[in-house]
Write an enzyme that holds these catalytic residues in place. Structure first.
Site, short mmCIF file in Angstrom:
data_model
loop_
_atom_site.label_atom_id
_atom_site.label_comp_id
_atom_site.label_asym_id
_atom_site.label_seq_id
_atom_site.Cartn_x
_atom_site.Cartn_y
_atom_site.Cartn_z
N LYS A 129 0.86 -1.18 0.00
CA LYS A 129 0.00 0.00 0.00
C LYS A 129 0.89 1.23 0.00
O LYS A 129 1.79 1.36 0.83
CB LYS A 129 -0.91 0.00 1.22
CG LYS A 129 -1.91 -1.12 1.20
CD LYS A 129 -2.59 -1.25 2.55
CE LYS A 129 -3.33 -2.55 2.64
NZ LYS A 129 -2.44 -3.73 2.69
N LYS A 141 -12.83 -7.22 -6.18
CA LYS A 141 -14.21 -6.83 -5.93
C LYS A 141 -14.28 -5.96 -4.70
O LYS A 141 -13.60 -6.13 -3.74
CB LYS A 141 -15.07 -8.07 -5.72
CG LYS A 141 -16.52 -7.76 -5.54
CD LYS A 141 -17.31 -9.03 -5.49
CE LYS A 141 -18.77 -8.69 -5.26
NZ LYS A 141 -19.60 -9.84 -5.14
N ARG A 194 -4.58 -6.48 -11.51
CA ARG A 194 -5.42 -7.43 -10.78
C ARG A 194 -6.74 -6.72 -10.48
O ARG A 194 -6.73 -5.62 -9.95
CB ARG A 194 -4.78 -7.88 -9.46
CG ARG A 194 -5.62 -8.99 -8.79
CD ARG A 194 -5.02 -9.43 -7.48
NE ARG A 194 -5.59 -8.55 -6.45
CZ ARG A 194 -5.02 -8.28 -5.30
NH1 ARG A 194 -3.85 -8.77 -5.00
NH2 ARG A 194 -5.60 -7.50 -4.42
N GLN A 198 -10.16 -1.66 -8.40
CA GLN A 198 -11.41 -2.06 -7.76
C GLN A 198 -12.52 -2.10 -8.82
O GLN A 198 -12.78 -1.09 -9.48
CB GLN A 198 -11.77 -1.10 -6.64
CG GLN A 198 -10.77 -1.11 -5.52
CD GLN A 198 -11.03 -0.04 -4.48
OE1 GLN A 198 -11.90 0.80 -4.61
NE2 GLN A 198 -10.26 -0.08 -3.40
N ASP A 234 -1.44 -2.25 -3.99
CA ASP A 234 -2.83 -2.40 -3.55
C ASP A 234 -3.56 -1.10 -3.78
O ASP A 234 -2.99 -0.02 -3.60
CB ASP A 234 -2.90 -2.75 -2.06
CG ASP A 234 -2.80 -4.22 -1.79
OD1 ASP A 234 -3.03 -5.01 -2.71
OD2 ASP A 234 -2.49 -4.58 -0.64
N MET A 235 -4.82 -1.21 -4.16
CA MET A 235 -5.64 -0.02 -4.29
C MET A 235 -6.31 0.23 -2.95
O MET A 235 -6.91 -0.66 -2.37
CB MET A 235 -6.69 -0.20 -5.39
CG MET A 235 -7.43 1.07 -5.73
SD MET A 235 -6.38 2.47 -6.24
CE MET A 235 -5.75 1.90 -7.81
#
Length: 184
Positions: A95, A184, A181, A160, A129-130
């Site tokens: 992150k 959800k 990637r 996302q 990571d979002m």
């Protein structure tokens, strides 16, 4: 719900309860590979033996103190070393706020570069990571403008699926030949 879970994850009393309570610990173990790098890498090695390619993540985000960002970076570097030593595919998620994005983009870049250099050394991969939607554009800009040109084959980004903008973002990333990637 996500914010509530993140808040709970930072509560020492909740952590102590989960750690001591057998049922809660069993439930959490499905999502948490371990409390130490060694435990996490062992879990990754066990998954590899079943044909699953794991990706490890150090919990934490929204760092506002430079020393914490550097400590998180150093934990990732140790994790990458341990994964390589154990013969586990070097694959982690990071992150940007944990690496200091909210403190300074330059600090975040220095931390991410160290992690990406180490991952590249091991032929590994680092996925950004979002985080919350307020970070979507900042994450994509940081990825495309500061990381992808140098580390493209060793880094990618999470998108996302529920955001209205995601289809366009994925199209832009595919045009860059970036790894994506969808979550959800």
């Amino acid at each position: 719900m996500r914010q509530g879970l993140l808040w709970l994850s930072e509560q020492q009393r909740v952590f102590n309860f989960v750690r001591r309570n057998g049922i809660a610990r069993k439930f959490a173990s499905r999502f948490v590979a371990g409390e130490t790098i060694e435990e996490a890498v062992k879990a990754a090695r066990d998954l590899k033996a079943t044909g699953i390619t794991p990706s490890l993540d150090l919990l934490g985000e929204s760092v506002t103190v430079e020393a914490e960002a550097v400590a998180a970076r150093d934990q990732y570097l140790a994790m990458l070393d341990q994964m390589a030593r154990e013969g586990v595919e070097v694959n982690v998620s990071v992150k940007l706020t944990q690496m200091g994005l909210d403190i300074s983009e330059d600090l975040c870049y220095v931390n991410m570069s160290r992690i990406l250099e180490k991952a590249r050394e091991f032929g590994g991969f680092v996925r950004l990571d979002m985080e919350s939607s307020e970070y979507t554009q900042r994450t994509l800009d940081f990825f495309s403008q500061r990381l992808f040109g140098t580390y493209g084959h060793h880094c990618g980004v999470v998108i996302q699926s529920a955001l209205r903008r995601s289809e366009r973002d994925i199209g832009d990333l595919i045009a860059m030949k970036a790894r994506v990637r969808l979550c959800k």
